[in-house]
Design a protein around this motif. Structure first.
Motif, PDB file in Angstrom:
ATOM      1  N   HIS A  90       0.815  -1.201   0.000  1.00 21.08           N
ATOM      2  CA  HIS A  90       0.000   0.000   0.000  1.00 21.08           C
ATOM      3  C   HIS A  90       0.858   1.265   0.000  1.00 21.08           C
ATOM      4  CE1 HIS A  90      -3.082  -2.911   1.015  1.00 21.08           C
ATOM      5  NE2 HIS A  90      -4.003  -1.992   0.914  1.00 21.08           N
ATOM      6  N   GLU A  91       1.466   1.566   1.126  1.00 16.04           N
ATOM      7  CA  GLU A  91       2.138   2.843   1.262  1.00 16.04           C
ATOM      8  C   GLU A  91       3.295   3.031   0.275  1.00 16.04           C
ATOM      9  OE1 GLU A  91       1.015   1.154   3.831  1.00 16.04           O
ATOM     10  OE2 GLU A  91      -0.394   2.583   4.710  1.00 16.04           O
ATOM     11  N   GLU A 114      -8.930   5.047   1.232  1.00 14.54           N
ATOM     12  CA  GLU A 114      -8.983   4.410   2.545  1.00 14.54           C
ATOM     13  C   GLU A 114      -8.843   5.412   3.690  1.00 14.54           C
ATOM     14  OE1 GLU A 114      -6.040   1.383   2.658  1.00 14.54           O
ATOM     15  OE2 GLU A 114      -7.027   0.094   1.180  1.00 14.54           O
ATOM     16  N   SER A 115      -8.390   6.616   3.378  1.00  9.94           N
ATOM     17  CA  SER A 115      -8.224   7.622   4.432  1.00  9.94           C
ATOM     18  C   SER A 115      -8.925   8.917   4.027  1.00  9.94           C
ATOM     19  CB  SER A 115      -6.734   7.904   4.686  1.00  9.94           C
ATOM     20  OG  SER A 115      -6.137   8.502   3.545  1.00  9.94           O
ATOM     21  N   GLU A 149      -7.852  12.026   4.360  1.00  7.03           N
ATOM     22  CA  GLU A 149      -6.936  12.937   3.673  1.00  7.03           C
ATOM     23  C   GLU A 149      -6.693  12.480   2.231  1.00  7.03           C
ATOM     24  OE1 GLU A 149      -4.425  16.147   2.981  1.00  7.03           O
ATOM     25  OE2 GLU A 149      -5.878  15.748   4.567  1.00  7.03           O
ATOM     26  N   GLY A 150      -6.498  11.170   2.064  1.00  6.45           N
ATOM     27  CA  GLY A 150      -6.302  10.631   0.720  1.00  6.45           C
ATOM     28  C   GLY A 150      -7.517  10.860  -0.158  1.00  6.45           C
ATOM     29  N   HIS A 174       1.617  12.699   1.735  1.00  6.32           N
ATOM     30  CA  HIS A 174       0.637  11.886   2.479  1.00  6.32           C
ATOM     31  C   HIS A 174       1.059  10.415   2.487  1.00  6.32           C
ATOM     32  CE1 HIS A 174      -3.161  10.245   3.863  1.00  6.32           C
ATOM     33  NE2 HIS A 174      -3.248   9.521   2.767  1.00  6.32           N
ATOM     34  N   SER A 175       1.475   9.897   1.334  1.00  5.29           N
ATOM     35  CA  SER A 175       1.894   8.497   1.246  1.00  5.29           C
ATOM     36  C   SER A 175       3.146   8.248   2.081  1.00  5.29           C
ATOM     37  CB  SER A 175       2.166   8.124  -0.218  1.00  5.29           C
ATOM     38  OG  SER A 175       0.996   8.270  -1.000  1.00  5.29           O
ATOM     39  N   GLN A 216       2.070   8.015   5.652  1.00  6.66           N
ATOM     40  CA  GLN A 216       1.428   6.732   5.904  1.00  6.66           C
ATOM     41  C   GLN A 216       2.465   5.618   6.028  1.00  6.66           C
ATOM     42  OE1 GLN A 216      -1.664   7.711   6.829  1.00  6.66           O
ATOM     43  NE2 GLN A 216      -2.709   6.251   5.508  1.00  6.66           N
ATOM     44  N   ALA A 218       4.121   5.855   9.367  1.00  4.55           N
ATOM     45  CA  ALA A 218       3.209   5.391  10.418  1.00  4.55           C
ATOM     46  C   ALA A 218       3.189   3.866  10.482  1.00  4.55           C
ATOM     47  CB  ALA A 218       1.802   5.928  10.158  1.00  4.55           C
ATOM     48  N   SER A 219       3.202   3.218   9.323  1.00  4.71           N
ATOM     49  CA  SER A 219       3.217   1.749   9.284  1.00  4.71           C
ATOM     50  C   SER A 219       4.526   1.208   9.849  1.00  4.71           C
ATOM     51  CB  SER A 219       3.027   1.255   7.849  1.00  4.71           C
ATOM     52  OG  SER A 219       1.721   1.535   7.385  1.00  4.71           O
TER      53      SER A 219
END
Length: 217
Positions: free
Chosen positions: A48-49, A109-110, A112-113, A176-177, A180, A183-184
């Motif tokens: 994903h990210e 999924e978010s 902000e996204g 943003h990515s 994310q 964060a992961s």
């Protein structure tokens, strides 16, 4: 623990073994569970990210290619150069859309996204139409730039402005990515620390239980 002391030695040994084995099984199960969580987090990080980050960066590059092709059309001195520039412009636009189609499900999924995707989808159709109109206008012009219709320069400048606006949205998507992904990574690191402490705690309980049962025996 009077009842335990009254048991036969063989029974005591069996019970002690079973208790320690049960604790060991809990430790193993806990370790496997936490490893699964770390694996899932790592898989999401990659699928994903990181893939989203890579795709959005690629989309941004194709947008720059489109702008470069647009500017190159102004200086094309032959029909072949002009046609090649138009083909490059259309290819860059198609690649841009393809990369953004890949990442759209992840963006949604978010919150902000989702907002960033809405901004992208609001701006892209206008840019595409303006780009098509620019190509149509330029195709009707002489190869001598001094004879260009005054609208050519104006439209080219406006296209660059619109491309820059879309580029800013893509840059926000990249940021943003990246956030994310970090964060992961932090989540995976925290899961590892937590699982390590839990396993150590269960191991200590096992040792204490073994010593306790030995003392009672």
């Amino acid at each position: 623990m009077q009842w335990f002391q009254e048991l036969r030695v063989t029974v005591k040994l069996i019970l002690s073994f079973l208790i320690v084995a049960a604790i060991g099984a809990v430790v193993s199960a806990l370790g496997i569970f936490q490893m699964g969580r770390i694996s899932a987090t790592t898989e999401r990080l990659y699928n994903h990210e990181l893939q989203t980050l890579k795709a959005v960066q690629a989309a941004n590059i194709h947008l720059l290619y489109a702008s470069r092709a647009q500017m190159g059309l102004l200086s094309a001195s032959t029909k072949g150069e002009r046609n090649a520039g138009i083909a490059e412009l259309k290819k860059a636009g198609a690649e841009l859309e393809a990369r953004m189609t890949e990442v759209k499900p992840v963006l949604l999924e978010s919150d902000e996204g989702r907002k960033l995707n809405e901004q992208y989808e609001a701006q892209l159709p206008k840019l595409k139409k303006h780009m098509d109109d620019f190509v149509t206008l330029l195709s009707a012009q002489s190869l001598d730039s001094s004879q260009f219709d005054g609208r050519v320069t104006e439209d080219s400048a406006q296209l660059l402005k619109e491309s820059r606006t879309l580029e800013e949205v893509l840059e926000k998507m990249v940021a943003h990515s990246d956030m994310q992904a970090k964060a992961s990574m932090d989540h995976a690191a925290e899961t590892y620390k937590t699982s390590r402490l839990e396993v150590l705690a269960m191991g200590l309980i096992g040792i204490l239980a073994s010593v306790g049962l030995g003392g009672v025996g």
